[in-house]
Enzyme design. Sequence first.
Site, PDB file in Angstrom:
ATOM      1  N   LYS A  95       0.842  -1.194   0.000  1.00 24.22           N
ATOM      2  CA  LYS A  95       0.000   0.000   0.000  1.00 24.22           C
ATOM      3  C   LYS A  95       0.888   1.260   0.000  1.00 24.22           C
ATOM      4  O   LYS A  95       2.104   1.161   0.226  1.00 24.22           O
ATOM      5  CB  LYS A  95      -0.934  -0.056   1.216  1.00 24.22           C
ATOM      6  CG  LYS A  95      -1.915  -1.250   1.153  1.00 24.22           C
ATOM      7  CD  LYS A  95      -2.820  -1.323   2.386  1.00 24.22           C
ATOM      8  CE  LYS A  95      -3.792  -2.503   2.278  1.00 24.22           C
ATOM      9  NZ  LYS A  95      -4.677  -2.603   3.475  1.00 24.22           N
ATOM     10  N   TYR A 119     -12.101  -2.827  -3.451  1.00 21.82           N
ATOM     11  CA  TYR A 119     -12.661  -2.950  -2.097  1.00 21.82           C
ATOM     12  C   TYR A 119     -14.186  -2.853  -2.087  1.00 21.82           C
ATOM     13  O   TYR A 119     -14.775  -2.418  -1.093  1.00 21.82           O
ATOM     14  CB  TYR A 119     -12.059  -1.870  -1.194  1.00 21.82           C
ATOM     15  CG  TYR A 119     -10.669  -2.200  -0.676  1.00 21.82           C
ATOM     16  CD1 TYR A 119     -10.420  -3.370   0.055  1.00 21.82           C
ATOM     17  CD2 TYR A 119      -9.599  -1.333  -0.883  1.00 21.82           C
ATOM     18  CE1 TYR A 119      -9.154  -3.664   0.547  1.00 21.82           C
ATOM     19  CE2 TYR A 119      -8.327  -1.626  -0.391  1.00 21.82           C
ATOM     20  CZ  TYR A 119      -8.112  -2.785   0.323  1.00 21.82           C
ATOM     21  OH  TYR A 119      -6.859  -3.076   0.820  1.00 21.82           O
ATOM     22  N   ASN A 135      -1.801  -0.176   7.264  1.00 21.86           N
ATOM     23  CA  ASN A 135      -1.290  -1.533   7.531  1.00 21.86           C
ATOM     24  C   ASN A 135      -0.456  -2.138   6.406  1.00 21.86           C
ATOM     25  O   ASN A 135      -0.320  -3.347   6.293  1.00 21.86           O
ATOM     26  CB  ASN A 135      -2.423  -2.456   8.000  1.00 21.86           C
ATOM     27  CG  ASN A 135      -3.529  -2.629   6.971  1.00 21.86           C
ATOM     28  OD1 ASN A 135      -3.432  -2.103   5.866  1.00 21.86           O
ATOM     29  ND2 ASN A 135      -4.558  -3.379   7.324  1.00 21.86           N
ATOM     30  N   HIS A 188      -1.704  -5.522   1.344  1.00 20.40           N
ATOM     31  CA  HIS A 188      -2.965  -6.227   1.096  1.00 20.40           C
ATOM     32  C   HIS A 188      -2.688  -7.652   0.633  1.00 20.40           C
ATOM     33  O   HIS A 188      -1.712  -7.888  -0.080  1.00 20.40           O
ATOM     34  CB  HIS A 188      -3.769  -5.521  -0.010  1.00 20.40           C
ATOM     35  CG  HIS A 188      -4.827  -6.407  -0.622  1.00 20.40           C
ATOM     36  ND1 HIS A 188      -6.038  -6.618  -0.026  1.00 20.40           N
ATOM     37  CD2 HIS A 188      -4.816  -7.178  -1.739  1.00 20.40           C
ATOM     38  CE1 HIS A 188      -6.747  -7.476  -0.775  1.00 20.40           C
ATOM     39  NE2 HIS A 188      -6.027  -7.821  -1.820  1.00 20.40           N
TER      40      HIS A 188
HETATM   41  P1  GTP Z   1      -6.703  -6.214   3.016  1.00 24.09           P
HETATM   42  O1  GTP Z   1      -5.649  -7.266   2.804  1.00 24.09           O
HETATM   43  O2  GTP Z   1      -6.216  -4.819   2.722  1.00 24.09           O
HETATM   44  O3  GTP Z   1      -7.981  -6.558   2.288  1.00 24.09           O
HETATM   45  O4  GTP Z   1      -6.983  -6.217   4.603  1.00 24.09           O
HETATM   46  P2  GTP Z   1      -7.794  -7.298   5.459  1.00 24.09           P
HETATM   47  O5  GTP Z   1      -8.335  -8.371   4.555  1.00 24.09           O
HETATM   48  O6  GTP Z   1      -6.912  -7.695   6.579  1.00 24.09           O
HETATM   49  O7  GTP Z   1      -8.988  -6.430   6.040  1.00 24.09           O
HETATM   50  P3  GTP Z   1     -10.386  -6.006   5.323  1.00 24.09           P
HETATM   51  O8  GTP Z   1     -10.483  -6.629   3.972  1.00 24.09           O
HETATM   52  O9  GTP Z   1     -11.463  -6.257   6.305  1.00 24.09           O
HETATM   53  O10 GTP Z   1     -10.208  -4.432   5.197  1.00 24.09           O
HETATM   54  C1  GTP Z   1      -9.520  -3.882   4.089  1.00 24.09           C
HETATM   55  C2  GTP Z   1      -8.671  -2.722   4.558  1.00 24.09           C
HETATM   56  O11 GTP Z   1      -9.519  -1.671   4.995  1.00 24.09           O
HETATM   57  C3  GTP Z   1      -7.781  -2.992   5.773  1.00 24.09           C
HETATM   58  O12 GTP Z   1      -6.572  -3.612   5.443  1.00 24.09           O
HETATM   59  C4  GTP Z   1      -7.542  -1.607   6.302  1.00 24.09           C
HETATM   60  O13 GTP Z   1      -6.555  -0.916   5.546  1.00 24.09           O
HETATM   61  C5  GTP Z   1      -8.900  -0.964   6.049  1.00 24.09           C
HETATM   62  N1  GTP Z   1      -9.741  -1.067   7.237  1.00 24.09           N
HETATM   63  C6  GTP Z   1     -10.406  -2.152   7.702  1.00 24.09           C
HETATM   64  N2  GTP Z   1     -11.068  -1.876   8.835  1.00 24.09           N
HETATM   65  C7  GTP Z   1     -10.819  -0.573   9.094  1.00 24.09           C
HETATM   66  C8  GTP Z   1     -11.200   0.324  10.134  1.00 24.09           C
HETATM   67  O14 GTP Z   1     -11.920  -0.041  11.061  1.00 24.09           O
HETATM   68  N3  GTP Z   1     -10.724   1.602  10.046  1.00 24.09           N
HETATM   69  C9  GTP Z   1      -9.902   2.030   9.035  1.00 24.09           C
HETATM   70  N4  GTP Z   1      -9.461   3.302   8.999  1.00 24.09           N
HETATM   71  N5  GTP Z   1      -9.516   1.221   8.037  1.00 24.09           N
HETATM   72  C10 GTP Z   1      -9.966  -0.056   8.075  1.00 24.09           C
HETATM   73 MG    MG Z   2      -9.438  -7.953   2.809  1.00 21.15          MG
END
Ligand code: GTP
Ligand code: MG
Length: 149
Positions: free
Chosen positions: A9, A49, A112, A115
């Site tokens: 990212k 997303y 974070n 992805h």
């Molecule tokens: P990805 O590998 O990026 O898809 O992450 P993930 O699979 O571990 O988490 P998810 O798919 O649920 O969420 C996608 C991304 O959205 C996360 O990696 C974060 O960058 C962001 N995100 C998720 N939850 C939150 C939240 O509560 N607050 C904020 N600011 N960002 C969030």
């Molecule tokens: Mg995800």
Amino acid sequence: VDQTYIMVKPDGVQRGLVGEIISRFEKKGFKLTGLKLFQCSKELAEEHYKDLKQKSFFPKLIDYITSGPVVCMAWEGVGVVASARKLIGATDPLQAEPGTIRGDLAVQTGRNVVHGSDSPENGKREIALWFKEGEVCEWTPVQAPWLRE
Ligand code: GTP
Ligand code: MG
């Protein structure tokens, strides 16, 4: 054989973590089949997303992902989707185990650094979304017989 879409990212690129992150997957023994630095559009980020569209943080997430270049990667290997998720660690870096990418290199969910696709179906979908025809390469690593019996 499974395929997963891994993306450094914008924070990972800005913080100079691209090499470190690629290294984790290389050293594990997975095969890199696609790689590029890329500034993505709002439309592409929203499509990527789309399952999170209803979340309150969605606009912030799209701003974050489009805030600078990302590094797009396609990786291949038996079990690569689930294994990559383990190497990446929990979504919240403070909860992610030490030894994982997020556990070692990040402190906040909204920054974070990386992805990883959450299923083999999404791996295929995301690689098709982020890479054009011809950008993904098929090749045979010389180390193949030393990785799997
Ligand atoms: P990805 O590998 O990026 O898809 O992450 P993930 O699979 O571990 O988490 P998810 O798919 O649920 O969420 C996608 C991304 O959205 C996360 O990696 C974060 O960058 C962001 N995100 C998720 N939850 C939150 C939240 O509560 N607050 C904020 N600011 N960002 C969030
Ligand atoms: Mg995800």
